[in-house]
Scaffold this active site. Structure first.
Site, PDB file in Angstrom:
ATOM      1  CD  GLU A 120     -63.612 -30.212  15.595  1.00 23.62           C
ATOM      2  OE1 GLU A 120     -63.647 -30.707  14.430  1.00 23.62           O
ATOM      3  OE2 GLU A 120     -62.418 -30.146  16.121  1.00 23.62           O
ATOM      4  NE  ARG A 159     -55.728 -28.294   5.986  1.00 26.21           N
ATOM      5  CZ  ARG A 159     -55.499 -28.508   7.286  1.00 26.21           C
ATOM      6  NH1 ARG A 159     -54.509 -29.357   7.669  1.00 26.21           N
ATOM      7  NH2 ARG A 159     -56.524 -28.046   8.067  1.00 26.21           N
ATOM      8  CG  PHE A 189     -51.500 -18.762  14.513  1.00 27.96           C
ATOM      9  CD1 PHE A 189     -52.804 -19.349  14.333  1.00 27.96           C
ATOM     10  CD2 PHE A 189     -50.259 -19.565  14.932  1.00 27.96           C
ATOM     11  CE1 PHE A 189     -52.724 -20.775  15.046  1.00 27.96           C
ATOM     12  CE2 PHE A 189     -50.298 -20.779  15.311  1.00 27.96           C
ATOM     13  CZ  PHE A 189     -51.546 -21.594  15.330  1.00 27.96           C
ATOM     14  CG  ASN A 219     -55.008 -24.739   6.494  1.00 31.09           C
ATOM     15  OD1 ASN A 219     -56.355 -24.292   6.500  1.00 31.09           O
ATOM     16  ND2 ASN A 219     -54.455 -25.457   7.312  1.00 31.09           N
ATOM     17  CB  THR A 251     -51.223 -27.374   9.462  1.00 34.80           C
ATOM     18  OG1 THR A 251     -51.564 -28.223  10.576  1.00 34.80           O
ATOM     19  CG2 THR A 251     -51.777 -26.103   9.810  1.00 34.80           C
ATOM     20  CE1 TYR A 303     -58.947 -24.561  14.058  1.00 32.64           C
ATOM     21  CE2 TYR A 303     -60.053 -22.607  13.519  1.00 32.64           C
ATOM     22  CZ  TYR A 303     -59.400 -23.727  13.094  1.00 32.64           C
ATOM     23  OH  TYR A 303     -59.775 -24.190  11.997  1.00 32.64           O
ATOM     24  CE  LYS A 349     -59.311 -24.045   8.305  1.00 37.84           C
ATOM     25  NZ  LYS A 349     -58.105 -24.126   8.685  1.00 37.84           N
ATOM     26  CG  HIS A 405     -61.560 -27.891  10.631  1.00 43.42           C
ATOM     27  ND1 HIS A 405     -60.502 -27.919  11.816  1.00 43.42           N
ATOM     28  CD2 HIS A 405     -62.533 -28.614  11.342  1.00 43.42           C
ATOM     29  CE1 HIS A 405     -60.974 -28.549  12.788  1.00 43.42           C
ATOM     30  NE2 HIS A 405     -62.204 -29.193  12.641  1.00 43.42           N
ATOM     31  NE  ARG A 456     -56.198 -34.370  11.171  1.00 44.24           N
ATOM     32  CZ  ARG A 456     -55.893 -33.191  11.568  1.00 44.24           C
ATOM     33  NH1 ARG A 456     -56.919 -32.149  11.354  1.00 44.24           N
ATOM     34  NH2 ARG A 456     -54.784 -32.850  12.124  1.00 44.24           N
TER      35      ARG A 456
HETATM   36  P1  IDP Z   1     -55.181 -28.361  11.566  1.00 45.96           P
HETATM   37  O1  IDP Z   1     -55.927 -27.406  11.164  1.00 45.96           O
HETATM   38  O2  IDP Z   1     -54.120 -28.918  10.494  1.00 45.96           O
HETATM   39  O3  IDP Z   1     -55.727 -29.493  12.486  1.00 45.96           O
HETATM   40  P2  IDP Z   1     -54.027 -26.767  13.959  1.00 45.96           P
HETATM   41  O4  IDP Z   1     -52.802 -26.691  14.518  1.00 45.96           O
HETATM   42  O5  IDP Z   1     -55.262 -27.353  14.593  1.00 45.96           O
HETATM   43  O6  IDP Z   1     -54.169 -27.570  12.375  1.00 45.96           O
HETATM   44  O7  IDP Z   1     -54.384 -25.388  13.543  1.00 45.96           O
HETATM   45  C1  IDP Z   1     -55.757 -24.898  13.115  1.00 45.96           C
HETATM   46  C2  IDP Z   1     -55.691 -23.776  11.928  1.00 45.96           C
HETATM   47  O8  IDP Z   1     -55.067 -22.694  12.567  1.00 45.96           O
HETATM   48  C3  IDP Z   1     -54.941 -24.252  10.895  1.00 45.96           C
HETATM   49  O9  IDP Z   1     -55.521 -24.980  10.007  1.00 45.96           O
HETATM   50  C4  IDP Z   1     -54.603 -22.990  10.157  1.00 45.96           C
HETATM   51  O10 IDP Z   1     -55.603 -22.301   9.573  1.00 45.96           O
HETATM   52  C5  IDP Z   1     -54.314 -21.998  11.559  1.00 45.96           C
HETATM   53  N1  IDP Z   1     -52.645 -22.261  11.931  1.00 45.96           N
HETATM   54  C6  IDP Z   1     -52.067 -23.331  12.364  1.00 45.96           C
HETATM   55  N2  IDP Z   1     -50.704 -22.949  12.532  1.00 45.96           N
HETATM   56  C7  IDP Z   1     -50.478 -21.518  11.954  1.00 45.96           C
HETATM   57  C8  IDP Z   1     -49.520 -20.849  11.680  1.00 45.96           C
HETATM   58  O11 IDP Z   1     -48.324 -20.834  12.373  1.00 45.96           O
HETATM   59  N3  IDP Z   1     -49.739 -19.619  11.392  1.00 45.96           N
HETATM   60  C9  IDP Z   1     -50.866 -19.326  10.950  1.00 45.96           C
HETATM   61  N4  IDP Z   1     -52.304 -19.904  11.043  1.00 45.96           N
HETATM   62  C10 IDP Z   1     -51.889 -21.324  11.562  1.00 45.96           C
END
Ligand code: IDP
Length: 138
Positions: free
Chosen positions: A127, A103, A58, A113, A92, A50, A10, A116, A86
């Site tokens: 994807e 991460r 968010f 983070n 996350t 997404y 990212k 992805h 993963r």
């Molecule tokens: P993942 O990337 O670990 O699979 P997802 O829940 O699919 O997690 O969320 C996608 C992305 O959205 C996360 O990697 C992060 O960049 C962002 N994200 C997820 N939860 C939050 C939050 O609570 N606040 C701000 N950004 C978030």
């Protein structure tokens, strides 16, 4: 089972010059980088990527963050690649991620983070079509 998964470094990872280091961690973990490119993501594509998060509070911040600079998109191949990647990437929130996950080591916060990775074989296929359409235009 031999699998292929989609990974994105990212903008915060590219900005901090972590690309080479992160790629090396994949190779060190026996994952083969079969396709790779640096691109400036368009908002429309990130929205699709997404789509399931579109109702989250968010979501707009996520679009702004993800499109603020180039990202490195690649396919990682290997035995059980989806789950192994993963595991390597971690959960996350970097603070909650296991020690030595990417991460945990490099993520800034729950939003920024750094990496992805697809969460299932089905997500990886969807994807990959979204980010590497050229591989399907035979
Ligand atoms: P993942 O990337 O670990 O699979 P997802 O829940 O699919 O997690 O969320 C996608 C992305 O959205 C996360 O990697 C992060 O960049 C962002 N994200 C997820 N939860 C939050 C939050 O609570 N606040 C701000 N950004 C978030």
């Amino acid at each position: 089972m031999e699998e292929r998964t989609l990974v994105i470094i990212k903008p915060d990872g590219v900005e901090r010059n972590l690309t080479g280091h992160l790629l090396k961690e994949f190779e060190r973990n026996d994952l083969r980088i079969s396709h790779l490119k640096t691109i400036q993501p368009e908002t429309a594509r990130v929205r699709k990527h997404y789509a399931e998060l579109s109702d989250m509070p968010f979501f707009n911040d996520l679009l702004t963050y993800f499109t603020r600079g180039p990202v490195v998109v690649f396919l990682a191949d290997g035995e059980n690649a989806v789950n192994r990647v993963r595991e390597l990437v971690g959960v996350t929130d970097p603070k909650a991620a296991r020690p030595n996950t990417l991460r945990r080591l490099y993520g800034i916060d729950k939003s920024e983070n750094t990496i992805h990775a697809s969460d299932s074989i089905e997500s990886a296929e969807r994807e990959t079509k979204l980010w590497f359409p050229e591989l399907f235009n035979a």
